[in-house]
Design a protein around this motif. Structure first.
Motif, PDB file in Angstrom:
ATOM      1  N   LYS A 133       0.836  -1.208   0.000  1.00 24.96           N
ATOM      2  CA  LYS A 133       0.000   0.000   0.000  1.00 24.96           C
ATOM      3  C   LYS A 133       0.869   1.255   0.000  1.00 24.96           C
ATOM      4  O   LYS A 133       0.578   2.216  -0.715  1.00 24.96           O
ATOM      5  CB  LYS A 133      -0.922   0.017   1.215  1.00 24.96           C
ATOM      6  CG  LYS A 133      -2.124  -0.854   1.091  1.00 24.96           C
ATOM      7  CD  LYS A 133      -3.010  -0.697   2.317  1.00 24.96           C
ATOM      8  CE  LYS A 133      -4.269  -1.500   2.219  1.00 24.96           C
ATOM      9  NZ  LYS A 133      -5.147  -1.289   3.395  1.00 24.96           N
ATOM     10  N   LEU A 134       1.921   1.247   0.817  1.00 25.09           N
ATOM     11  CA  LEU A 134       2.825   2.402   0.877  1.00 25.09           C
ATOM     12  C   LEU A 134       3.458   2.659  -0.483  1.00 25.09           C
ATOM     13  O   LEU A 134       3.452   3.782  -0.985  1.00 25.09           O
ATOM     14  CB  LEU A 134       3.910   2.183   1.935  1.00 25.09           C
ATOM     15  CG  LEU A 134       5.023   3.220   1.961  1.00 25.09           C
ATOM     16  CD1 LEU A 134       4.482   4.589   2.346  1.00 25.09           C
ATOM     17  CD2 LEU A 134       6.135   2.794   2.901  1.00 25.09           C
ATOM     18  N   TYR A 135       4.000   1.612  -1.104  1.00 27.15           N
ATOM     19  CA  TYR A 135       4.647   1.810  -2.393  1.00 27.15           C
ATOM     20  C   TYR A 135       3.644   2.129  -3.497  1.00 27.15           C
ATOM     21  O   TYR A 135       3.977   2.847  -4.441  1.00 27.15           O
ATOM     22  CB  TYR A 135       5.548   0.627  -2.757  1.00 27.15           C
ATOM     23  CG  TYR A 135       6.951   0.894  -2.268  1.00 27.15           C
ATOM     24  CD1 TYR A 135       7.820   1.680  -3.004  1.00 27.15           C
ATOM     25  CD2 TYR A 135       7.387   0.415  -1.043  1.00 27.15           C
ATOM     26  CE1 TYR A 135       9.097   1.975  -2.560  1.00 27.15           C
ATOM     27  CE2 TYR A 135       8.656   0.705  -0.583  1.00 27.15           C
ATOM     28  CZ  TYR A 135       9.509   1.483  -1.344  1.00 27.15           C
ATOM     29  OH  TYR A 135      10.761   1.783  -0.895  1.00 27.15           O
ATOM     30  N   GLY A 136       2.435   1.622  -3.374  1.00 23.71           N
ATOM     31  CA  GLY A 136       1.394   2.012  -4.325  1.00 23.71           C
ATOM     32  C   GLY A 136       1.120   3.504  -4.238  1.00 23.71           C
ATOM     33  O   GLY A 136       0.998   4.197  -5.246  1.00 23.71           O
ATOM     34  N   PHE A 137       1.041   4.009  -3.008  1.00 19.12           N
ATOM     35  CA  PHE A 137       0.821   5.438  -2.799  1.00 19.12           C
ATOM     36  C   PHE A 137       2.019   6.250  -3.300  1.00 19.12           C
ATOM     37  O   PHE A 137       1.851   7.250  -4.006  1.00 19.12           O
ATOM     38  CB  PHE A 137       0.571   5.745  -1.328  1.00 19.12           C
ATOM     39  CG  PHE A 137       0.552   7.211  -1.052  1.00 19.12           C
ATOM     40  CD1 PHE A 137      -0.553   7.975  -1.377  1.00 19.12           C
ATOM     41  CD2 PHE A 137       1.660   7.846  -0.516  1.00 19.12           C
ATOM     42  CE1 PHE A 137      -0.565   9.343  -1.159  1.00 19.12           C
ATOM     43  CE2 PHE A 137       1.657   9.208  -0.293  1.00 19.12           C
ATOM     44  CZ  PHE A 137       0.542   9.958  -0.616  1.00 19.12           C
ATOM     45  N   LEU A 138       3.234   5.822  -2.928  1.00 16.37           N
ATOM     46  CA  LEU A 138       4.431   6.562  -3.338  1.00 16.37           C
ATOM     47  C   LEU A 138       4.558   6.624  -4.857  1.00 16.37           C
ATOM     48  O   LEU A 138       4.893   7.670  -5.416  1.00 16.37           O
ATOM     49  CB  LEU A 138       5.687   5.930  -2.731  1.00 16.37           C
ATOM     50  CG  LEU A 138       5.829   6.036  -1.220  1.00 16.37           C
ATOM     51  CD1 LEU A 138       7.031   5.226  -0.742  1.00 16.37           C
ATOM     52  CD2 LEU A 138       5.951   7.489  -0.784  1.00 16.37           C
ATOM     53  N   TYR A 139       4.280   5.523  -5.526  1.00 17.52           N
ATOM     54  CA  TYR A 139       4.371   5.499  -6.980  1.00 17.52           C
ATOM     55  C   TYR A 139       3.338   6.441  -7.594  1.00 17.52           C
ATOM     56  O   TYR A 139       3.656   7.235  -8.487  1.00 17.52           O
ATOM     57  CB  TYR A 139       4.176   4.077  -7.514  1.00 17.52           C
ATOM     58  CG  TYR A 139       4.519   3.952  -8.971  1.00 17.52           C
ATOM     59  CD1 TYR A 139       5.819   3.680  -9.368  1.00 17.52           C
ATOM     60  CD2 TYR A 139       3.557   4.141  -9.956  1.00 17.52           C
ATOM     61  CE1 TYR A 139       6.151   3.595 -10.715  1.00 17.52           C
ATOM     62  CE2 TYR A 139       3.874   4.052 -11.298  1.00 17.52           C
ATOM     63  CZ  TYR A 139       5.175   3.779 -11.677  1.00 17.52           C
ATOM     64  OH  TYR A 139       5.497   3.704 -13.001  1.00 17.52           O
ATOM     65  N   THR A 140       2.124   6.370  -7.094  1.00 13.40           N
ATOM     66  CA  THR A 140       1.061   7.235  -7.610  1.00 13.40           C
ATOM     67  C   THR A 140       1.381   8.707  -7.358  1.00 13.40           C
ATOM     68  O   THR A 140       1.190   9.552  -8.242  1.00 13.40           O
ATOM     69  CB  THR A 140      -0.287   6.873  -6.960  1.00 13.40           C
ATOM     70  OG1 THR A 140      -0.547   5.489  -7.198  1.00 13.40           O
ATOM     71  CG2 THR A 140      -1.413   7.709  -7.516  1.00 13.40           C
ATOM     72  N   ALA A 141       1.886   9.018  -6.157  1.00 11.99           N
ATOM     73  CA  ALA A 141       2.225  10.405  -5.824  1.00 11.99           C
ATOM     74  C   ALA A 141       3.337  10.925  -6.731  1.00 11.99           C
ATOM     75  O   ALA A 141       3.235  12.018  -7.297  1.00 11.99           O
ATOM     76  CB  ALA A 141       2.638  10.511  -4.357  1.00 11.99           C
ATOM     77  N   CYS A 200       7.563  15.742  -1.625  1.00  9.92           N
ATOM     78  CA  CYS A 200       6.188  15.453  -1.233  1.00  9.92           C
ATOM     79  C   CYS A 200       6.171  15.402   0.291  1.00  9.92           C
ATOM     80  O   CYS A 200       6.844  14.575   0.900  1.00  9.92           O
ATOM     81  CB  CYS A 200       5.731  14.126  -1.826  1.00  9.92           C
ATOM     82  SG  CYS A 200       4.000  13.764  -1.501  1.00  9.92           S
ATOM     83  N   PHE A 223       4.117  15.228   4.003  1.00 11.20           N
ATOM     84  CA  PHE A 223       2.916  14.653   4.589  1.00 11.20           C
ATOM     85  C   PHE A 223       2.487  15.465   5.797  1.00 11.20           C
ATOM     86  O   PHE A 223       3.307  16.036   6.504  1.00 11.20           O
ATOM     87  CB  PHE A 223       3.171  13.206   5.024  1.00 11.20           C
ATOM     88  CG  PHE A 223       3.494  12.306   3.879  1.00 11.20           C
ATOM     89  CD1 PHE A 223       2.490  11.679   3.175  1.00 11.20           C
ATOM     90  CD2 PHE A 223       4.805  12.104   3.487  1.00 11.20           C
ATOM     91  CE1 PHE A 223       2.775  10.858   2.098  1.00 11.20           C
ATOM     92  CE2 PHE A 223       5.104  11.286   2.424  1.00 11.20           C
ATOM     93  CZ  PHE A 223       4.095  10.661   1.728  1.00 11.20           C
ATOM     94  N   HIS A 259       0.639  16.698   1.135  1.00  7.70           N
ATOM     95  CA  HIS A 259      -0.403  15.714   0.893  1.00  7.70           C
ATOM     96  C   HIS A 259      -1.044  15.368   2.228  1.00  7.70           C
ATOM     97  O   HIS A 259      -0.392  15.182   3.217  1.00  7.70           O
ATOM     98  CB  HIS A 259       0.158  14.454   0.265  1.00  7.70           C
ATOM     99  CG  HIS A 259      -0.899  13.466  -0.034  1.00  7.70           C
ATOM    100  ND1 HIS A 259      -1.724  13.578  -1.138  1.00  7.70           N
ATOM    101  CD2 HIS A 259      -1.306  12.363   0.635  1.00  7.70           C
ATOM    102  CE1 HIS A 259      -2.567  12.574  -1.126  1.00  7.70           C
ATOM    103  NE2 HIS A 259      -2.349  11.828  -0.074  1.00  7.70           N
TER     104      HIS A 259
END
Length: 90
Positions: free
Chosen positions: A43-51, A69, A71, A90
């Motif tokens: 989930k973390l890497y999914g968010f980081l990639y999308t961001a 980025c 937080f 974000h």
């Protein structure tokens, strides 16, 4: 002969892919933690990639780079003095 041609896939964000591989290798070296945290890790890497993808989208024709980025917690207020947070938060 049936030869399989292996295609090389190049990530759009190579810096993030390299970090993902390094972190995954570390996490796998601790099997118990790996099993407990794999979902959160992905989930973390999914968010980081999308961001990072969204931050690099304006310059899509150029080589992507790490973009800042910041937080902030839902309970925090982003004051106007914190300009980096205002611009890249974000």
């Amino acid at each position: 002969k049936n030869q399989k041609i292996r295609k090389q896939h190049i990530s759009y964000l190579p810096f993030l892919s390299a970090q993902f591989q390094q972190d995954l290798k570390f996490l796998v070296s601790y099997p118990e933690h790996f099993l407990q945290n794999i979902k959160a890790f992905l989930k973390l890497y999914g968010f980081l990639y999308t961001a990072q993808l969204s931050l690099n989208i304006k310059g899509w024709a150029q080589r992507p780079e790490v973009k800042p980025c910041y937080f902030i917690l839902d309970s925090e207020k982003a004051s106007k003095e914190r300009t980096k947070l205002q611009l890249h938060g974000h």
